[in-house]
Design a protein around this motif. Structure first.
Motif, mmCIF file in Angstrom:
data_model
loop_
_atom_site.group_PDB
_atom_site.id
_atom_site.type_symbol
_atom_site.label_atom_id
_atom_site.label_comp_id
_atom_site.label_asym_id
_atom_site.label_seq_id
_atom_site.Cartn_x
_atom_site.Cartn_y
_atom_site.Cartn_z
ATOM 1 N N MET A 250 0.926 -1.154 0.122
ATOM 2 C CA MET A 250 0.084 -0.003 0.070
ATOM 3 C C MET A 250 0.845 1.347 -0.135
ATOM 4 O O MET A 250 0.575 2.375 -0.701
ATOM 5 N N LEU A 251 2.041 1.139 0.693
ATOM 6 C CA LEU A 251 2.867 2.503 0.575
ATOM 7 C C LEU A 251 3.592 2.370 -0.689
ATOM 8 O O LEU A 251 3.773 3.497 -1.282
ATOM 9 N N ALA A 252 3.668 1.399 -1.386
ATOM 10 C CA ALA A 252 4.309 1.403 -2.804
ATOM 11 C C ALA A 252 3.393 2.066 -3.666
ATOM 12 O O ALA A 252 3.820 2.907 -4.524
ATOM 13 N N LEU A 253 2.176 1.707 -3.633
ATOM 14 C CA LEU A 253 1.211 2.083 -4.500
ATOM 15 C C LEU A 253 0.871 3.666 -4.167
ATOM 16 O O LEU A 253 0.774 4.409 -5.382
ATOM 17 N N GLY A 254 0.942 4.180 -3.074
ATOM 18 C CA GLY A 254 0.960 5.651 -2.774
ATOM 19 C C GLY A 254 2.179 6.181 -3.202
ATOM 20 O O GLY A 254 2.004 7.404 -3.806
ATOM 21 N N ALA A 255 3.223 5.547 -3.441
ATOM 22 C CA ALA A 255 4.511 6.219 -4.029
ATOM 23 C C ALA A 255 4.548 6.356 -5.131
ATOM 24 O O ALA A 255 5.087 7.304 -5.931
ATOM 25 N N MET A 256 3.882 5.250 -6.119
ATOM 26 C CA MET A 256 3.955 5.137 -7.541
ATOM 27 C C MET A 256 2.717 6.504 -7.842
ATOM 28 O O MET A 256 2.853 7.174 -8.845
ATOM 29 N N MET A 257 1.706 6.514 -7.100
ATOM 30 C CA MET A 257 0.765 7.621 -7.378
ATOM 31 C C MET A 257 1.329 9.046 -7.487
ATOM 32 O O MET A 257 1.369 9.960 -8.420
ATOM 33 N N ALA A 258 2.214 9.018 -6.363
ATOM 34 C CA ALA A 258 2.971 10.436 -6.045
ATOM 35 C C ALA A 258 3.983 10.776 -7.153
ATOM 36 O O ALA A 258 3.998 11.817 -7.672
ATOM 37 N N ALA A 259 4.613 9.735 -7.843
ATOM 38 C CA ALA A 259 5.485 9.895 -8.755
ATOM 39 C C ALA A 259 4.669 10.240 -9.934
ATOM 40 O O ALA A 259 5.153 11.230 -10.842
ATOM 41 N N LYS A 260 3.834 9.652 -10.253
ATOM 42 C CA LYS A 260 2.844 10.005 -11.706
ATOM 43 C C LYS A 260 2.376 11.395 -11.579
ATOM 44 O O LYS A 260 2.296 12.027 -12.495
ATOM 45 N N ASP A 261 2.109 11.649 -10.639
ATOM 46 C CA ASP A 261 1.405 13.159 -10.158
ATOM 47 C C ASP A 261 2.373 14.150 -10.223
ATOM 48 O O ASP A 261 2.123 15.269 -10.465
ATOM 49 N N SER A 262 3.628 13.735 -10.038
ATOM 50 C CA SER A 262 4.707 14.625 -10.293
ATOM 51 C C SER A 262 5.257 14.690 -11.688
ATOM 52 O O SER A 262 6.472 15.430 -11.977
ATOM 53 N N GLY A 263 4.564 14.082 -12.562
ATOM 54 C CA GLY A 263 5.158 14.083 -13.915
ATOM 55 C C GLY A 263 6.202 13.005 -14.456
ATOM 56 O O GLY A 263 6.809 13.115 -15.204
ATOM 57 N N LEU A 264 6.401 12.294 -13.376
ATOM 58 C CA LEU A 264 7.508 10.929 -13.576
ATOM 59 C C LEU A 264 6.768 9.768 -14.097
ATOM 60 O O LEU A 264 5.651 9.434 -13.618
ATOM 61 N N SER A 265 7.402 8.837 -14.766
ATOM 62 C CA SER A 265 7.035 7.771 -15.074
ATOM 63 C C SER A 265 7.649 6.640 -14.257
ATOM 64 O O SER A 265 8.884 6.575 -13.764
ATOM 65 N N VAL A 266 6.973 5.452 -13.974
ATOM 66 C CA VAL A 266 7.415 4.401 -13.246
ATOM 67 C C VAL A 266 7.207 3.053 -14.198
ATOM 68 O O VAL A 266 6.206 2.665 -14.639
ATOM 69 N N PRO A 267 8.515 2.644 -14.519
ATOM 70 C CA PRO A 267 9.868 2.597 -13.850
ATOM 71 C C PRO A 267 10.702 3.648 -14.496
ATOM 72 O O PRO A 267 11.967 3.591 -14.264
ATOM 73 N N GLY A 268 10.377 4.443 -15.700
ATOM 74 C CA GLY A 268 11.247 4.828 -16.569
ATOM 75 C C GLY A 268 12.016 5.920 -15.946
ATOM 76 O O GLY A 268 13.412 6.153 -16.092
ATOM 77 N N ASP A 269 11.512 6.755 -15.102
ATOM 78 C CA ASP A 269 12.259 7.818 -14.075
ATOM 79 C C ASP A 269 12.614 7.284 -12.668
ATOM 80 O O ASP A 269 13.427 7.716 -12.387
ATOM 81 N N ILE A 270 11.652 6.413 -12.013
ATOM 82 C CA ILE A 270 12.114 5.974 -10.751
ATOM 83 C C ILE A 270 11.399 4.566 -10.760
ATOM 84 O O ILE A 270 10.263 4.397 -11.138
ATOM 85 N N SER A 271 12.083 3.727 -10.245
ATOM 86 C CA SER A 271 11.592 2.166 -10.003
ATOM 87 C C SER A 271 10.978 2.093 -8.482
ATOM 88 O O SER A 271 11.483 2.936 -7.631
ATOM 89 N N VAL A 272 9.902 1.603 -8.356
ATOM 90 C CA VAL A 272 9.305 1.287 -6.893
ATOM 91 C C VAL A 272 8.963 -0.228 -6.864
ATOM 92 O O VAL A 272 8.315 -1.071 -7.714
ATOM 93 N N MET A 273 9.446 -0.532 -5.586
ATOM 94 C CA MET A 273 9.431 -1.930 -5.078
ATOM 95 C C MET A 273 8.596 -2.289 -3.989
ATOM 96 O O MET A 273 8.762 -1.191 -2.999
ATOM 97 N N GLY A 274 7.675 -3.022 -3.723
ATOM 98 C CA GLY A 274 6.789 -3.257 -2.622
ATOM 99 C C GLY A 274 6.955 -4.642 -1.800
ATOM 100 O O GLY A 274 8.251 -5.221 -1.775
ATOM 101 N N TYR A 275 6.203 -4.461 -0.827
ATOM 102 C CA TYR A 275 6.362 -5.876 0.174
ATOM 103 C C TYR A 275 4.955 -6.196 0.504
ATOM 104 O O TYR A 275 4.136 -5.414 0.978
ATOM 105 N N ASP A 276 4.734 -7.623 0.359
ATOM 106 C CA ASP A 276 3.347 -8.210 0.773
ATOM 107 C C ASP A 276 2.845 -8.935 -0.416
ATOM 108 O O ASP A 276 2.512 -10.191 -0.316
#
Length: 338
Positions: A250-276
């Motif tokens: 859930m933290l990772a999904l929130g992080a992905m949303m923040a990246a996208k809202d900042s105009g960044l692509s996942v994983p092109g600009d920043i990679s995000v990995m979760g746990y669960d």
């Protein structure tokens, strides 16, 4: 009304064998018990709970002590999945589940008093505050308990290998070429959060990556909103990380949303990995790379250990640690790869 004698006649077993099957006697073969229970269901038989209690000296009720700080309760995908698998085993063995609170009859008393009033045979514990004196009172009692995601010699415990899982996450991101790896922590006030942060730190040191204090941001309670705000802090840094390992999906999904809202692509600009590896992780775009906890096994093992303790089988307290694995999807890529 259907009786055990009707079931005995239908199945060909003796009334004694039928009664033993209902009461989980060990000298009844599993195949025989399954046949008897299946026939009972088909005939609409309802065993007399009071009679079972008198015969076996058990209430055939397990308590569920579930208190977590997000307000999401069992709607949180991880907890819901674990409780469901626990329930399946308990119900199959003839037990009912009852949620335990501090309130009895409209006034606050304590978990232990609630358990004793209802005569529960054992308790499975999911708790956000293990320093709660009411919980400690229950832990000191003679009521069998099994605790999820906690460590204590006073109770049976079941958890995933949190530290190894976090190290595997850093290893995976490193294998893609990342060294500027940030961590959104679940909070070191919880055992899983602390262990995962320790695993992150250990793996970063082992790989020789620079440890930066600003690269560790707390996202307490493992909720989406806190993952979002934690990612905003990381993206505001002068040198932002190229990858982020979050302590929960859930933290990772929130992080992905923040990246996208900042105009960044996942994983092109920043990679995000979760746990669960909650169910939603495979359906978002991009699919979330994560460390999978086996929620089914967590619930099953917790139920098995608690029921064995209720039946006074085994010696000492068991501390079960289950393995985890990396699930590779599309949210991670080599740094700079568009």
């Amino acid at each position: 009304m259907t009786t055990i004698y009707d079931i005995a006649k239908k199945t060909g077993y003796s009334p004694t064998t039928v009664s033993k099957a209902f009461n989980n006697y060990s000298d009844v073969r599993a195949k025989t018990r399954e046949e008897i229970l299946r026939t009972a269901r088909e005939m609409g038989y309802l065993p007399n709970a009071h009679a079972r209690t008198l015969t076996t000296k058990k209430s055939w009720t397990l308590g569920v002590l579930f208190v977590e700080g997000t307000g999401a309760g069992i709607r949180h995908p991880f907890f819901g999945a674990v409780i469901e698998s626990f329930k399946q085993i308990a119900v199959d063995k003839g037990y009912a589940l009852m949620f335990i609170s501090k309130d009895v009859g409209g006034k606050q008393s304590g978990y232990l008093e609630n358990c004793r009033i209802h005569g529960v045979d054992g308790v499975v514990v999911f708790l956000s505050d293990y320093d709660d004196p009411y919980f400690l009172e229950l832990l000191e009692s003679n009521i069998p308990t099994v605790i999820l995601d906690y460590e204590t010699p006073k109770s049976h415990t079941v958890c995933s290998d949190n530290m190894t899982g976090a190290m595997m996450a850093v290893d995976y991101l490193t294998s893609l070429g990342h060294s500027r790896i940030a961590h959104i922590s679940g909070g070191v006030n919880t055992v899983p959060g602390n262990q995962r942060q320790e695993g992150y730190l250990a793996a970063m040191k082992r790989h020789g990556h620079e440890l930066r204090d600003e690269y560790i941001v707390e996202g307490e309670y493992y909720v989406l909103e806190n993952g979002y705000s934690a990612m905003q802090k990381l993206l505001a840094l002068p040198e932002r990380p190229t990858a982020v390992f979050a302590s929960g999906d859930m933290l990772a999904l929130g992080a992905m949303m923040a990246a996208k809202d900042s105009g960044l692509s996942v994983p092109g600009d920043i990679s995000v990995m979760g746990y669960d590896d909650i169910e939603l992780a495979r359906y978002v775009t991009p699919g979330l790379t994560t460390v999978r906890q086996d929620t089914a096994s967590l619930g099953i093992r917790a139920a098995e250990v608690l029921l064995a303790s209720v039946d006074r089988k085994g010696n000492g307290m068991e501390a079960i640690v289950l393995p985890v694995e990396v699930i590779e999807r599309e949210s991670c890529a080599p740094p700079g790869k568009k």
